[in-house]
Design an enzyme around this catalytic site. Structure first.
Site, short mmCIF file in Angstrom:
data_model
loop_
_atom_site.label_atom_id
_atom_site.label_comp_id
_atom_site.label_asym_id
_atom_site.label_seq_id
_atom_site.Cartn_x
_atom_site.Cartn_y
_atom_site.Cartn_z
N THR A 1 0.82 -1.29 -0.05
CA THR A 1 0.20 -0.06 -0.17
C THR A 1 0.84 1.39 -0.06
O THR A 1 0.54 2.26 -0.62
CB THR A 1 -0.88 -0.13 1.43
OG1 THR A 1 -1.47 -1.28 1.18
CG2 THR A 1 -2.14 1.04 1.17
N ASP B 1 1.74 5.10 6.93
CA ASP B 1 2.15 3.71 6.56
C ASP B 1 0.93 2.78 6.67
O ASP B 1 -0.05 3.08 6.88
CB ASP B 1 3.13 3.24 8.03
CG ASP B 1 3.84 2.07 7.90
OD1 ASP B 1 3.73 1.21 6.73
OD2 ASP B 1 4.42 1.56 8.64
N GLY B 2 1.12 1.38 6.15
CA GLY B 2 0.02 0.46 6.11
C GLY B 2 -0.21 -0.42 7.33
O GLY B 2 0.55 -0.03 8.48
N LYS C 1 1.14 -5.04 12.75
CA LYS C 1 2.01 -4.60 11.57
C LYS C 1 3.45 -5.52 11.57
O LYS C 1 3.46 -6.36 12.47
CB LYS C 1 2.65 -3.13 11.82
CG LYS C 1 1.59 -2.30 11.64
CD LYS C 1 2.00 -0.86 11.49
CE LYS C 1 3.11 -0.35 10.79
NZ LYS C 1 3.09 -1.00 9.41
N GLY C 2 3.95 -5.75 10.54
CA GLY C 2 5.25 -6.51 10.46
C GLY C 2 5.27 -7.65 9.33
O GLY C 2 6.10 -8.30 9.30
N GLU D 1 9.56 0.65 11.77
CA GLU D 1 8.03 1.44 11.62
C GLU D 1 7.85 2.02 12.72
O GLU D 1 7.20 3.06 12.85
CB GLU D 1 7.06 0.39 11.03
CG GLU D 1 7.22 0.00 9.38
CD GLU D 1 6.53 -1.19 9.05
OE1 GLU D 1 6.31 -1.37 7.93
OE2 GLU D 1 5.83 -1.85 10.01
N LYS E 1 -8.21 -5.22 5.95
CA LYS E 1 -7.51 -4.91 7.38
C LYS E 1 -8.07 -4.53 8.41
O LYS E 1 -7.64 -4.77 9.63
CB LYS E 1 -6.44 -3.63 7.00
CG LYS E 1 -5.40 -4.18 5.87
CD LYS E 1 -4.73 -5.28 5.62
CE LYS E 1 -4.04 -5.46 4.52
NZ LYS E 1 -3.09 -4.35 4.23
C1 5RP Z 1 5.41 -4.03 6.87
C2 5RP Z 1 3.87 -3.58 7.24
C3 5RP Z 1 2.91 -3.21 6.24
O1 5RP Z 1 2.30 -1.92 6.58
C4 5RP Z 1 1.79 -4.31 6.27
O2 5RP Z 1 2.47 -5.46 6.27
C5 5RP Z 1 0.88 -4.08 5.35
O3 5RP Z 1 1.57 -4.31 4.14
P1 5RP Z 1 0.45 -4.17 2.72
O4 5RP Z 1 0.39 -2.75 2.28
O5 5RP Z 1 1.49 -4.77 1.60
O6 5RP Z 1 -0.71 -4.79 2.96
O7 5RP Z 1 3.68 -3.66 8.69
O8 5RP Z 1 6.38 -4.53 7.92
#
Ligand code: 5RP
Length: 211
Positions: free
Chosen positions: A35, A85-86, A98-99, A107, A125
């Site tokens: 994202t 951030d996502g 997250k992670g 992050e 999510k």
């Molecule tokens: C990475 C993260 C990302 O923000 C989380 O995994 C979401 O990822 P995506 O946008 O690909 O669904 O925490 O460590």
């Protein structure tokens, strides 16, 4: 709208928010994941507005450099006005897991240095209660076995993320079936285990806005 279209839409909305709210010449905090990759694409027209960006992963650093945004060391910045951030899961209090991409420690560091945390996430999510997504925990390699035993004693099922090393040279344990009744207490408790660098619960410092 499919999931990628949603990611693109929230990424564009976050870029519009940055254009309106980040003072010209200020440094932006930028997270990691697919994202965020869309978000970085949406930042390209704002290059001249940004004084640079702090990246929360090596992947994000490459994506930012590819669109011509200078990447700034966090040690050269006092505070960041905005961090985007996502998340892998986000609950109604904007607490997150997250992670999934393994960048949780950087992050969390960048989130802690930021005044406003803008979480960008597609519908998949959003959860009422955190814990369906396996909880990532970054661990110092020599402690992995000891920590695995302690997490199992807490009722979790830890799995070593095979063939993965974090940007910090550590390992990730993905923990299934943890009952997370109190995300703040759980985050604090997990972070106290010797050898845990940090866990992927973002409850002590939740997001401020969800796009
Ligand atoms: C990475 C993260 C990302 O923000 C989380 O995994 C979401 O990822 P995506 O946008 O690909 O669904 O925490 O460590």
């Amino acid at each position: 709208m499919n999931q990628n279209e949603q990611k693109q839409a929230v990424a564009q909305a976050a870029a519009d928010y940055v254009a309106k709210n980040l003072p010209r010449g200020a440094v932006l905090g930028v997270g990691s994941g697919s994202t965020v990759h869309f978000f970085i694409d949406a930042l390209a027209p704002l290059r001249a507005h940004l004084g640079g960006a702090v990246a929360s992963s090596e992947a994000a650093r490459h994506w930012l450099e590819a669109i011509g945004v200078p990447v700034v060391d966090l040690n050269h910045v006092d505070r960041l006005a905005i961090y985007v951030d996502g998340a892998d899961e986000i609950d109604p209090q904007l607490r997150m897991i997250k992670g999934g991409g393994g960048a949780l420690t950087r992050e969390k560091i960048v989130a802690a240095a930021s005044d406003v945390f803008v979480c960008i996430a597609d519908d998949s999510k959003r959860v009422e209660r955190l814990g369906r997504f396996p909880l990532p925990i970054e661990v110092i390699p020599m402690a992995a076995r000891q920590i695995t035993c302690q997490l199992a004693a807490l009722g979790g099922e830890p799995h070593l993320r095979e063939g993965f090393v974090t940007d910090n040279g550590n390992l990730i344990l993905d923990v299934c079936n943890l009952t997370i009744d109190d995300p703040v207490a759980m985050e604090s408790a997990l972070n106290q285990i010797p050898g845990v660098v940090t866990c992927g619960l973002f409850a002590l410092r939740p997001a401020d806005m969800l796009v």
